[in-house]
Design an enzyme around this catalytic site. Structure first.
Site, PDB file in Angstrom:
ATOM      1  N   SER A   1       0.865  -1.190   0.000  1.00 23.66           N
ATOM      2  CA  SER A   1       0.000   0.000   0.000  1.00 23.66           C
ATOM      3  C   SER A   1       0.895   1.231   0.000  1.00 23.66           C
ATOM      4  O   SER A   1       2.069   1.147   0.392  1.00 23.66           O
ATOM      5  CB  SER A   1      -0.875   0.008   1.259  1.00 23.66           C
ATOM      6  OG  SER A   1      -1.632   1.189   1.322  1.00 23.66           O
TER       7      SER A   1
ATOM      8  N   TYR B   1      -1.854  -1.234  10.468  1.00 23.85           N
ATOM      9  CA  TYR B   1      -1.911  -1.474   9.020  1.00 23.85           C
ATOM     10  C   TYR B   1      -0.580  -1.078   8.360  1.00 23.85           C
ATOM     11  O   TYR B   1      -0.032  -1.815   7.546  1.00 23.85           O
ATOM     12  CB  TYR B   1      -3.062  -0.649   8.442  1.00 23.85           C
ATOM     13  CG  TYR B   1      -3.324  -0.848   6.971  1.00 23.85           C
ATOM     14  CD1 TYR B   1      -3.944  -2.000   6.503  1.00 23.85           C
ATOM     15  CD2 TYR B   1      -2.979   0.140   6.045  1.00 23.85           C
ATOM     16  CE1 TYR B   1      -4.204  -2.166   5.147  1.00 23.85           C
ATOM     17  CE2 TYR B   1      -3.238  -0.019   4.693  1.00 23.85           C
ATOM     18  CZ  TYR B   1      -3.851  -1.171   4.244  1.00 23.85           C
ATOM     19  OH  TYR B   1      -4.106  -1.339   2.909  1.00 23.85           O
TER      20      TYR B   1
END
Ligand SMILES: NC(=O)c1ccc[n+]([C@@H]2O[C@H](COP(=O)([O-])OP(=O)(O)OC[C@H]3O[C@@H](n4cnc5c(N)ncnc54)[C@H](O)[C@@H]3O)[C@@H](O)[C@H]2O)c1
Length: 263
Positions: free
Chosen positions: A138, A152
């Site tokens: 990401s 995350y």
């Protein structure tokens, strides 16, 4: 159509969102796609809508089950050409309550899941001296971050390290390992995060994100699919250990205020 002709592709987290987009595009490009997801009902429903697709219910963090599924895939299809480690979760963590259980959950699903699937298929790829591994990282973590993303972010940065480490180990067998770093794509995960951010008005959060992207919109999961299909193709044989950013320009702005505007 022919980019992935006769390839066998295994895509995790493929019941919806980016994984579904990747599976759809890979099938359109000629691959036989195997969809794996923890959500049994959804993964079988999605597979029904993709030509020739097969589905497995699978929790990628369960190493024994991953091995069982991988062995079954190899027995049924004889090989695996493409592994897409896409399954992932995202939950907010507040800095005044750094929740260890949520940290571990991100690590288990996002990083260990990627490890488990790679471990289960890599010996088969090595034997055939062929393989394409595509890992879903990401921009969050490796490039940018918003408040509440610490669990995350460490997992997505970890995936990047794993991608490079695997790449160097298997390069001598002609196997590649690369990472995709998406910006914002409108998926159930993003809708969920928008709801966690502002349960009263998640639409405000979504509009705010899209409005800040230079290309002016969210990405479509199939657009990640087009990138993944290329990285997984024979044409990408000389690309390994690297990062592909796909974010509509969202990480471009430096200050958001400095600069001469047109018009
Ligand atoms: N949507 C975005 O904007 C965005 C941005 C950057 C990275 N990503 C990454 O893309 C990937 C997919 O995200 P998404 O937005 O499509 O999410 P999503 O929540 O919409 O879909 C994720 C899928 O993964 C499955 N899944 C969750 N835990 C699993 C497990 N333990 N085992 C197997 N399957 C599991 C879910 O059931 C679901 O079908 C994730 O790795 C995510 O971190 C998404």
């Amino acid at each position: 159509m022919g980019l992935l002709k006769e390839k066998i592709a295994f895509v995790t987290g493929a019941a919806m969102g980016n994984g579904e987009g990747i599976a759809r595009v890979m099938a359109e490009k000629g691959a036989t796609v195997i969809l794996a997801d923890i959500n049994k009902e959804a993964v079988f429903e999605t597979a029904k809508t993709i030509d020739g697709a097969v589905a497995y219910q699978l929790d990628v963090s369960d190493s024994a089950k991953v091995k069982e599924v991988a062995d079954d895939v190899i027995q049924k299809f004889g090989r695996l050409d493409i592994l897409v480690n896409n399954a992932g979760i995202a939950r907010m963590i507040k800095v005044d309550n750094m929740d260890d259980a949520l940290r571990d959950l991100h690590w288990r699903v996002n990083v260990v899941g990627c490890w488990n699937c790679t471990k289960a298929f890599i010996s088969h790829m090595i034997k055939r001296r062929y393989g394409r591994i595509v890992n879903m990282s990401s921009v969050t973590g490796p490039r940018v971050v918003d408040p509440g993303m610490m669990g995350y972010a460490i997992s997505k940065a970890g995936i990047l390290g794993f991608t490079k480490a695997i790449a160097i180990d298997v390069a001598k067998y002609g196997i590649t390992s690369n990472a995709i770093l998406p910006g914002y794509f409108l998926t159930p995960m993003v809708r969920h995060s928008a709801h966690e951010t502002d349960p009263e008005n998640p639409g405000r959060v979504l509009d705010g994100i899209a409005g800040k992207v230079p290309l002016g919109r969210f990405g479509d999961p199939k657009e990640i699919g087009y990138l993944a299909a290329f990285i997984a193709s024979d044409e990408a044989a000389y690309i390994t250990g690297t990062e592909f950013l796909i974010d509509g320009g969202s990480t471009l702005p430096e200050t958001g205020t400095m600069g001469v505007l047109d018009g």
